[in-house]
Design a protein around this motif. Structure first.
Motif, PDB file in Angstrom:
ATOM      1  N   GLY A   2     -37.625  30.438  90.408  1.00 21.67           N
ATOM      2  CA  GLY A   2     -36.165  30.492  90.380  1.00 21.67           C
ATOM      3  C   GLY A   2     -35.552  30.094  91.708  1.00 21.67           C
ATOM      4  O   GLY A   2     -34.495  29.438  91.749  1.00 21.67           O
ATOM      5  N   VAL A   3     -36.201  30.445  92.821  1.00 22.70           N
ATOM      6  CA  VAL A   3     -35.694  30.104  94.150  1.00 22.70           C
ATOM      7  C   VAL A   3     -35.733  28.586  94.343  1.00 22.70           C
ATOM      8  O   VAL A   3     -34.793  27.991  94.890  1.00 22.70           O
ATOM      9  N   ILE A   4     -36.797  27.975  93.888  1.00 25.31           N
ATOM     10  CA  ILE A   4     -36.934  26.521  94.029  1.00 25.31           C
ATOM     11  C   ILE A   4     -35.836  25.813  93.235  1.00 25.31           C
ATOM     12  O   ILE A   4     -35.220  24.851  93.723  1.00 25.31           O
ATOM     13  N   ILE A   7     -32.527  26.161  95.134  1.00 28.59           N
ATOM     14  CA  ILE A   7     -32.465  25.252  96.288  1.00 28.59           C
ATOM     15  C   ILE A   7     -32.227  23.826  95.823  1.00 28.59           C
ATOM     16  O   ILE A   7     -31.387  23.110  96.387  1.00 28.59           O
ATOM     17  N   LEU A   8     -32.934  23.426  94.764  1.00 24.88           N
ATOM     18  CA  LEU A   8     -32.740  22.079  94.216  1.00 24.88           C
ATOM     19  C   LEU A   8     -31.315  21.904  93.718  1.00 24.88           C
ATOM     20  O   LEU A   8     -30.688  20.864  93.924  1.00 24.88           O
ATOM     21  N   GLY A   9     -30.767  22.934  93.081  1.00 23.76           N
ATOM     22  CA  GLY A   9     -29.378  22.882  92.604  1.00 23.76           C
ATOM     23  C   GLY A   9     -28.396  22.747  93.755  1.00 23.76           C
ATOM     24  O   GLY A   9     -27.411  21.999  93.674  1.00 23.76           O
ATOM     25  N   LEU A  10     -28.648  23.470  94.854  1.00 27.12           N
ATOM     26  CA  LEU A  10     -27.769  23.372  96.022  1.00 27.12           C
ATOM     27  C   LEU A  10     -27.813  21.975  96.642  1.00 27.12           C
ATOM     28  O   LEU A  10     -26.776  21.428  97.041  1.00 27.12           O
TER      29      LEU A  10
END
Length: 183
Positions: A2-4, A7-10
């Motif tokens: 979920g963190v990855i 970060i990709l979404g940001l």
């Protein structure tokens, strides 16, 4: 996982926002850290006067030899020939290389006397490359250049003393207790 995805979404959101600002005519290129450091290095390189960018001891020896004879005022043909002869003798140059080095040095000094306050800036980039032999050669060439048309004037003596003091200070700073000498 979920963190990855966050970060990709940001990253994607940031990229789209930057593209939208660019389409509206707002320049955000200064936010790019790679171009920022590249521009900063380029600005520093371009804004440094060529006289202060000398990084080879041979170039510095030629400039300071010319500066030594320039303290007398207008350079005579005897001084010019004497300095070129000194460059040939001490730097093992042929006649055309010595003449080219003279022309380059004259261009850097632009027919003006070198101020003592400029000496640290002239020596700063090349000082680490000066060995004891280079320092002795520099001092010998400068003294011989001052002796081309005796007697040595006060400005020449001050320039010679300033060069001696600069290298003595550097040698003292690199003594056994300094952080520059790891052994």
């Amino acid at each position: 996982m979920g963190v990855i995805l966050q970060i990709l979404g940001l990253v994607i959101t940031f990229t789209m926002a930057m593209e939208a600002l660019r389409r509206f005519g707002i320049d955000v290129g200064w936010l790019n850290p790679l171009t920022f450091f590249h521009r900063r290095a380029w600005r520093k390189k371009v804004s440094t006067p060529p006289l202060y960018a000398l990084d080879h001891p041979v170039d510095v020896v030629a400039v300071l030899a010319l500066a030594t004879v320039q303290t007398t005022g207008a350079i005579t043909t005897a001084q010019k020939a004497g300095v070129q002869s000194l460059l040939q003798q001490h730097l093992q140059m042929n006649e055309s290389d010595a003449a080219n080095l003279w022309v380059a040095s004259a261009h850097l000094l632009r027919s003006r006397a070198l101020a003592l306050s400029e000496l640290p800036d002239v020596l700063a980039r090349s000082a680490d490359k000066f060995t004891d032999y280079h320092v002795q050669t520099l001092q010998a060439v400068m003294r011989a250049a001052a002796d081309i048309e005796p007697p040595i004037n006060d400005a020449q003596r001050k320039l010679l003393d300033a060069v001696d003091a600069y290298f003595a200070k550097r040698k003292a700073a690199s003594g056994p207790w300094s952080s520059a000498n790891p052994g």
